[in-house]
Design an enzyme around this catalytic site. Structure first.
Site, PDB file in Angstrom:
ATOM      1  N   ASP A 177       0.836  -1.203   0.000  1.00 40.50           N
ATOM      2  CA  ASP A 177       0.000   0.000   0.000  1.00 40.50           C
ATOM      3  C   ASP A 177       0.873   1.257   0.000  1.00 40.50           C
ATOM      4  O   ASP A 177       0.601   2.207   0.734  1.00 40.50           O
ATOM      5  CB  ASP A 177      -0.965  -0.004   1.189  1.00 40.50           C
ATOM      6  CG  ASP A 177      -2.150   0.944   0.997  1.00 40.50           C
ATOM      7  OD1 ASP A 177      -2.482   1.273  -0.171  1.00 40.50           O
ATOM      8  OD2 ASP A 177      -2.741   1.362   2.010  1.00 40.50           O
TER       9      ASP A 177
ATOM     10  N   ASP B  60       2.083   2.705   7.935  1.00 42.40           N
ATOM     11  CA  ASP B  60       0.847   1.966   7.693  1.00 42.40           C
ATOM     12  C   ASP B  60       1.125   0.612   7.056  1.00 42.40           C
ATOM     13  O   ASP B  60       1.035   0.424   5.853  1.00 42.40           O
ATOM     14  CB  ASP B  60      -0.143   2.768   6.848  1.00 42.40           C
ATOM     15  CG  ASP B  60      -1.556   2.195   6.958  1.00 42.40           C
ATOM     16  OD1 ASP B  60      -1.699   1.027   7.407  1.00 42.40           O
ATOM     17  OD2 ASP B  60      -2.508   2.885   6.596  1.00 42.40           O
TER      18      ASP B  60
ATOM     19  N   THR C  16      -4.723   0.486  -2.330  1.00 44.97           N
ATOM     20  CA  THR C  16      -5.592   1.598  -2.707  1.00 44.97           C
ATOM     21  C   THR C  16      -5.718   1.585  -4.228  1.00 44.97           C
ATOM     22  O   THR C  16      -4.702   1.648  -4.924  1.00 44.97           O
ATOM     23  CB  THR C  16      -4.977   2.926  -2.216  1.00 44.97           C
ATOM     24  OG1 THR C  16      -4.767   2.811  -0.799  1.00 44.97           O
ATOM     25  CG2 THR C  16      -5.894   4.103  -2.509  1.00 44.97           C
TER      26      THR C  16
ATOM     27  N   ASN D 243       0.898   7.331   2.840  1.00 47.31           N
ATOM     28  CA  ASN D 243       1.584   6.418   3.756  1.00 47.31           C
ATOM     29  C   ASN D 243       3.086   6.683   3.830  1.00 47.31           C
ATOM     30  O   ASN D 243       3.836   5.872   4.358  1.00 47.31           O
ATOM     31  CB  ASN D 243       1.322   4.961   3.370  1.00 47.31           C
ATOM     32  CG  ASN D 243      -0.099   4.548   3.666  1.00 47.31           C
ATOM     33  OD1 ASN D 243      -0.783   5.168   4.472  1.00 47.31           O
ATOM     34  ND2 ASN D 243      -0.560   3.500   3.021  1.00 47.31           N
TER      35      ASN D 243
ATOM     36  N   LYS E  14       1.836   4.644  -1.052  1.00 45.89           N
ATOM     37  CA  LYS E  14       1.144   5.795  -1.644  1.00 45.89           C
ATOM     38  C   LYS E  14       1.574   7.029  -0.861  1.00 45.89           C
ATOM     39  O   LYS E  14       2.110   6.902   0.255  1.00 45.89           O
ATOM     40  CB  LYS E  14      -0.372   5.615  -1.596  1.00 45.89           C
ATOM     41  CG  LYS E  14      -0.945   5.449  -0.196  1.00 45.89           C
ATOM     42  CD  LYS E  14      -2.439   5.178  -0.228  1.00 45.89           C
ATOM     43  CE  LYS E  14      -3.014   5.013   1.173  1.00 45.89           C
ATOM     44  NZ  LYS E  14      -4.453   4.747   1.132  1.00 45.89           N
TER      45      LYS E  14
END
Length: 189
Positions: free
Chosen positions: A134, A155, A174, A139, A136
């Site tokens: 994840d 995260d 995501t 994060n 991104k």
């Protein structure tokens, strides 16, 4: 024998920093040392056993990354009847997404420096067999309000240990940032 300490015995919540679907991140202060931390507070009400397992997986992965200069450090963890508390290093610069939208122009030098740090961070995770899943801007956390490239990856809720090549098959992440192989339902690592 000392009584079991709870989060509230050692820390005081100050202000909410972020709100997610099942967790909130707060600024908190260690009562004795006055050190500022971030704490991810997960409400257990309505969680199933698999959700508890996911939180404990996130904690185990973060504990295994202790000392990794590219990841948000887990400082303390509390499992209480109503909540989980993940006490983490405080990154005063907020997340990369919020920083980028503050600027009219984000410089090529800043983007290059951030990309180099991010690639080193991902390499450090992969070297120890962890797939974050994840990555991104939301994060990636900046250590300072004045530095646009010194980041920590945070995260680890979707992170997994990879024991064998191409052994991950679940579709997580995501949607606007997820890797193409995940969207194509291909095994990955």
């Amino acid at each position: 024998r000392l009584p079991h300490l709870k989060f509230g015995d050692r820390y005081e919540l100050k202000r909410q920093l972020r709100k997610g679907s099942y967790a909130r991140v707060w600024e908190c202060v260690h009562k004795q040392s006055q050190t500022v931390y971030a704490v991810k507070v997960i409400t257990r009400e309505g969680l199933q056993a698999k959700d508890d397992e996911a939180v404990l997986n996130e904690v185990a992965i973060m504990q295994s990354l202790s000392g990794n200069k590219y990841t948000v450090q887990l400082m303390d963890f509390y499992e209480e009847d109503d909540h989980f508390f993940l006490v983490m290093e405080y990154c005063a610069g907020g997340d990369v997404f919020d920083r980028i939208v503050q600027y009219v122009q984000y410089t090529e030098n800043d983007a290059r420096a951030l990309a180099i740090t991010l690639l080193k961070a991902v390499e450090s995770l992969h070297k120890v067999g962890i797939a974050h899943r994840d990555i991104k801007p939301q994060n990636l956390f900046l250590l300072s309000p004045t530095d646009n490239s010194t980041i920590r990856v945070g995260d680890f809720g979707f992170a997994r240990r990879v024991h064998t090549p191409e052994s991950l098959t679940s579709r997580v992440g995501t949607p606007t940032y997820v890797a193409p192989e995940i969207l194509k339902n291909l095994p990955h690592d």
